[in-house]
Design a protein around this motif. Sequence first.
Motif, PDB file in Angstrom:
ATOM      1  N   ALA A 186       0.831  -1.205   0.000  1.00 34.57           N
ATOM      2  CA  ALA A 186       0.000   0.000   0.000  1.00 34.57           C
ATOM      3  C   ALA A 186       0.865   1.255   0.000  1.00 34.57           C
ATOM      4  O   ALA A 186       0.574   2.236  -0.720  1.00 34.57           O
ATOM      5  N   ALA A 187       1.943   1.225   0.785  1.00 34.08           N
ATOM      6  CA  ALA A 187       2.850   2.374   0.811  1.00 34.08           C
ATOM      7  C   ALA A 187       3.501   2.576  -0.549  1.00 34.08           C
ATOM      8  O   ALA A 187       3.643   3.705  -1.034  1.00 34.08           O
ATOM      9  N   ARG A 188       3.892   1.476  -1.171  1.00 32.97           N
ATOM     10  CA  ARG A 188       4.470   1.558  -2.523  1.00 32.97           C
ATOM     11  C   ARG A 188       3.464   2.135  -3.507  1.00 32.97           C
ATOM     12  O   ARG A 188       3.805   2.929  -4.391  1.00 32.97           O
ATOM     13  N   ALA A 189       2.195   1.711  -3.358  1.00 35.71           N
ATOM     14  CA  ALA A 189       1.157   2.171  -4.288  1.00 35.71           C
ATOM     15  C   ALA A 189       0.950   3.678  -4.192  1.00 35.71           C
ATOM     16  O   ALA A 189       0.566   4.326  -5.173  1.00 35.71           O
ATOM     17  N   PHE A 190       1.199   4.238  -2.982  1.00 33.65           N
ATOM     18  CA  PHE A 190       1.066   5.693  -2.827  1.00 33.65           C
ATOM     19  C   PHE A 190       2.334   6.437  -3.230  1.00 33.65           C
ATOM     20  O   PHE A 190       2.434   7.646  -3.035  1.00 33.65           O
ATOM     21  N   GLY A 191       3.306   5.705  -3.768  1.00 33.52           N
ATOM     22  CA  GLY A 191       4.493   6.345  -4.327  1.00 33.52           C
ATOM     23  C   GLY A 191       5.574   6.680  -3.324  1.00 33.52           C
ATOM     24  O   GLY A 191       6.382   7.589  -3.564  1.00 33.52           O
ATOM     25  N   THR A 192       5.629   5.989  -2.193  1.00 36.57           N
ATOM     26  CA  THR A 192       6.687   6.272  -1.224  1.00 36.57           C
ATOM     27  C   THR A 192       8.031   5.775  -1.751  1.00 36.57           C
ATOM     28  O   THR A 192       8.110   4.740  -2.410  1.00 36.57           O
ATOM     29  N   SER A 193       9.055   6.524  -1.437  1.00 34.95           N
ATOM     30  CA  SER A 193      10.409   6.109  -1.805  1.00 34.95           C
ATOM     31  C   SER A 193      10.906   5.066  -0.797  1.00 34.95           C
ATOM     32  O   SER A 193      10.271   4.838   0.244  1.00 34.95           O
ATOM     33  N   ASP A 194      12.054   4.456  -1.096  1.00 32.03           N
ATOM     34  CA  ASP A 194      12.630   3.481  -0.166  1.00 32.03           C
ATOM     35  C   ASP A 194      12.908   4.110   1.198  1.00 32.03           C
ATOM     36  O   ASP A 194      12.692   3.491   2.246  1.00 32.03           O
ATOM     37  N   LYS A 195      13.413   5.339   1.176  1.00 31.71           N
ATOM     38  CA  LYS A 195      13.738   6.032   2.426  1.00 31.71           C
ATOM     39  C   LYS A 195      12.480   6.307   3.242  1.00 31.71           C
ATOM     40  O   LYS A 195      12.446   6.089   4.464  1.00 31.71           O
ATOM     41  N   GLN A 196      11.431   6.771   2.560  1.00 32.63           N
ATOM     42  CA  GLN A 196      10.163   7.037   3.264  1.00 32.63           C
ATOM     43  C   GLN A 196       9.543   5.749   3.789  1.00 32.63           C
ATOM     44  O   GLN A 196       8.990   5.715   4.896  1.00 32.63           O
ATOM     45  N   LEU A 197       9.634   4.679   2.984  1.00 30.84           N
ATOM     46  CA  LEU A 197       9.089   3.383   3.420  1.00 30.84           C
ATOM     47  C   LEU A 197       9.780   2.913   4.695  1.00 30.84           C
ATOM     48  O   LEU A 197       9.141   2.411   5.628  1.00 30.84           O
ATOM     49  N   LEU A 198      11.108   3.106   4.733  1.00 34.67           N
ATOM     50  CA  LEU A 198      11.869   2.658   5.898  1.00 34.67           C
ATOM     51  C   LEU A 198      11.518   3.464   7.136  1.00 34.67           C
ATOM     52  O   LEU A 198      11.212   2.896   8.194  1.00 34.67           O
ATOM     53  N   TRP A 199      11.564   4.793   7.035  1.00 31.33           N
ATOM     54  CA  TRP A 199      11.427   5.648   8.215  1.00 31.33           C
ATOM     55  C   TRP A 199       9.984   5.826   8.668  1.00 31.33           C
ATOM     56  O   TRP A 199       9.723   6.043   9.846  1.00 31.33           O
ATOM     57  N   LYS A 200       9.026   5.761   7.725  1.00 29.05           N
ATOM     58  CA  LYS A 200       7.640   6.056   8.089  1.00 29.05           C
ATOM     59  C   LYS A 200       6.752   4.818   8.221  1.00 29.05           C
ATOM     60  O   LYS A 200       5.650   4.912   8.748  1.00 29.05           O
ATOM     61  N   VAL A 201       7.220   3.672   7.717  1.00 30.87           N
ATOM     62  CA  VAL A 201       6.398   2.465   7.792  1.00 30.87           C
ATOM     63  C   VAL A 201       7.123   1.337   8.522  1.00 30.87           C
ATOM     64  O   VAL A 201       6.638   0.833   9.559  1.00 30.87           O
ATOM     65  N   GLN A 202       8.291   0.941   8.008  1.00 30.10           N
ATOM     66  CA  GLN A 202       8.936  -0.270   8.523  1.00 30.10           C
ATOM     67  C   GLN A 202       9.516  -0.089   9.924  1.00 30.10           C
ATOM     68  O   GLN A 202       9.266  -0.902  10.812  1.00 30.10           O
ATOM     69  N   LEU A 203      10.297   0.988  10.127  1.00 29.80           N
ATOM     70  CA  LEU A 203      10.924   1.165  11.444  1.00 29.80           C
ATOM     71  C   LEU A 203       9.903   1.390  12.568  1.00 29.80           C
ATOM     72  O   LEU A 203      10.031   0.792  13.648  1.00 29.80           O
ATOM     73  N   PRO A 204       8.867   2.230  12.354  1.00 37.26           N
ATOM     74  CA  PRO A 204       7.878   2.369  13.439  1.00 37.26           C
ATOM     75  C   PRO A 204       7.181   1.058  13.794  1.00 37.26           C
ATOM     76  O   PRO A 204       6.969   0.755  14.971  1.00 37.26           O
ATOM     77  N   LEU A 205       6.823   0.268  12.767  1.00 40.10           N
ATOM     78  CA  LEU A 205       6.139  -0.999  13.043  1.00 40.10           C
ATOM     79  C   LEU A 205       7.091  -2.053  13.620  1.00 40.10           C
ATOM     80  O   LEU A 205       6.652  -2.965  14.327  1.00 40.10           O
ATOM     81  N   ALA A 206       8.374  -1.925  13.297  1.00 40.45           N
ATOM     82  CA  ALA A 206       9.355  -2.891  13.808  1.00 40.45           C
ATOM     83  C   ALA A 206       9.908  -2.491  15.173  1.00 40.45           C
ATOM     84  O   ALA A 206      10.738  -3.217  15.729  1.00 40.45           O
ATOM     85  N   MET A 207       9.444  -1.364  15.717  1.00 41.03           N
ATOM     86  CA  MET A 207      10.037  -0.846  16.947  1.00 41.03           C
ATOM     87  C   MET A 207       9.968  -1.820  18.135  1.00 41.03           C
ATOM     88  O   MET A 207      10.948  -1.924  18.897  1.00 41.03           O
ATOM     89  N   PRO A 208       8.862  -2.559  18.351  1.00 38.09           N
ATOM     90  CA  PRO A 208       8.884  -3.523  19.473  1.00 38.09           C
ATOM     91  C   PRO A 208      10.000  -4.544  19.357  1.00 38.09           C
ATOM     92  O   PRO A 208      10.661  -4.875  20.352  1.00 38.09           O
ATOM     93  N   SER A 209      10.225  -5.062  18.155  1.00 37.97           N
ATOM     94  CA  SER A 209      11.304  -6.035  17.966  1.00 37.97           C
ATOM     95  C   SER A 209      12.667  -5.374  18.136  1.00 37.97           C
ATOM     96  O   SER A 209      13.588  -5.965  18.728  1.00 37.97           O
ATOM     97  N   ILE A 210      12.813  -4.140  17.638  1.00 41.11           N
ATOM     98  CA  ILE A 210      14.087  -3.425  17.783  1.00 41.11           C
ATOM     99  C   ILE A 210      14.373  -3.163  19.258  1.00 41.11           C
ATOM    100  O   ILE A 210      15.506  -3.325  19.731  1.00 41.11           O
ATOM    101  N   LYS A 211      13.352  -2.783  20.020  1.00 41.62           N
ATOM    102  CA  LYS A 211      13.543  -2.538  21.457  1.00 41.62           C
ATOM    103  C   LYS A 211      13.921  -3.832  22.184  1.00 41.62           C
ATOM    104  O   LYS A 211      14.748  -3.812  23.105  1.00 41.62           O
ATOM    105  N   ALA A 212      13.332  -4.952  21.755  1.00 41.61           N
ATOM    106  CA  ALA A 212      13.719  -6.230  22.354  1.00 41.61           C
ATOM    107  C   ALA A 212      15.186  -6.534  22.066  1.00 41.61           C
ATOM    108  O   ALA A 212      15.911  -7.050  22.920  1.00 41.61           O
ATOM    109  N   GLY A 213      15.649  -6.187  20.851  1.00 45.28           N
ATOM    110  CA  GLY A 213      17.057  -6.389  20.512  1.00 45.28           C
ATOM    111  C   GLY A 213      17.970  -5.522  21.356  1.00 45.28           C
ATOM    112  O   GLY A 213      19.033  -5.969  21.804  1.00 45.28           O
ATOM    113  N   ILE A 214      17.569  -4.272  21.582  1.00 44.04           N
ATOM    114  CA  ILE A 214      18.375  -3.367  22.417  1.00 44.04           C
ATOM    115  C   ILE A 214      18.432  -3.892  23.854  1.00 44.04           C
ATOM    116  O   ILE A 214      19.487  -3.886  24.495  1.00 44.04           O
ATOM    117  N   ASN A 215      17.294  -4.372  24.349  1.00 47.84           N
ATOM    118  CA  ASN A 215      17.255  -4.933  25.700  1.00 47.84           C
ATOM    119  C   ASN A 215      18.182  -6.142  25.822  1.00 47.84           C
ATOM    120  O   ASN A 215      18.948  -6.263  26.794  1.00 47.84           O
TER     121      ASN A 215
END
Length: 281
Positions: A186-215
């Motif tokens: 869906a993000a691709r369909a709205f024309g997001t770039s790779d950078k926007q996809l990473l910072w605005k979609v993937q990293l926010p949704l992956a934050m619980p897993s990233i926080k578990a990794g930091i812990n």
Amino acid sequence: MRRLLPKLPLANWVNAFTQWLTTVLGPFLGGVSNVVKSVVDGVSVGLQHVPWWVIVIVFVVLAWRAAGWKLALGTLIGLVFVWDLRLWNHMIITLVMVILSALVSVLIGLPLGIWSARSTRVHSFISPILDLMQTMPAFVYLVPVLLLFSIGMVPAIFATVVFAMPPAVRLTRLGILQVPAQLVEAARAFGTSDKQLLWKVQLPLAMPSIKAGINQTIMLALSMVVIASMVGAGGLGADVMQSLETVNVGTGVESGLSIVILAIVLDRISQKLGTPKKRTA
């Protein structure tokens, strides 16, 4: 009994490589070591000049914001207990080693995790290296870093970074890969770039897993405290080693309890900090 195969001179090869590395990269590693040592010494001395109760208040506030008054009260009792045991300065040295090691591990691990999530080739290359870093006995790390950086806090931090970094890489990659494919499409369909996809979609949704990794990275860094004291890291790990050498059970219990208290405080705060609190209806 005659052997079918001659013994591989693996130890000689590794020794020759380490000697070559020391000769070629010696001046560079010496500069890196001096910079790291200056940072570590500066932070340690600076924190030791801060009144102990100020640091306790900072941790209590962090605990209260992370999980409420129960964790704040437990943090207060635990840290005052460590101060009462006259182990405060050693705890600060241990805290500096753990925080700096975890910070370097996360700064390296997060980009590597993102890169490996986006490239199968990168993942195929670094995956066996991460396996090696996780499964190699921690004592083995101390030998090469001792040759490269001599003794002290610097080799302890480098060995700790090697040991503690894999969870940051693996859980960052896992979190990004677990982002639903429909959202990415869906993000691709709205024309997001790779950078926007990473910072605005993937990293926010992956934050619980990233926080578990930091812990997990922080906990693994803390688990190296006693081992790192063998190369002169000091802190609570050195107290534990001293108690082993002198068979002083009481000192060992005091040092061990202080490490446990620090581990619980860092674990609970890093788990809960930044997590939205549930509101009761």
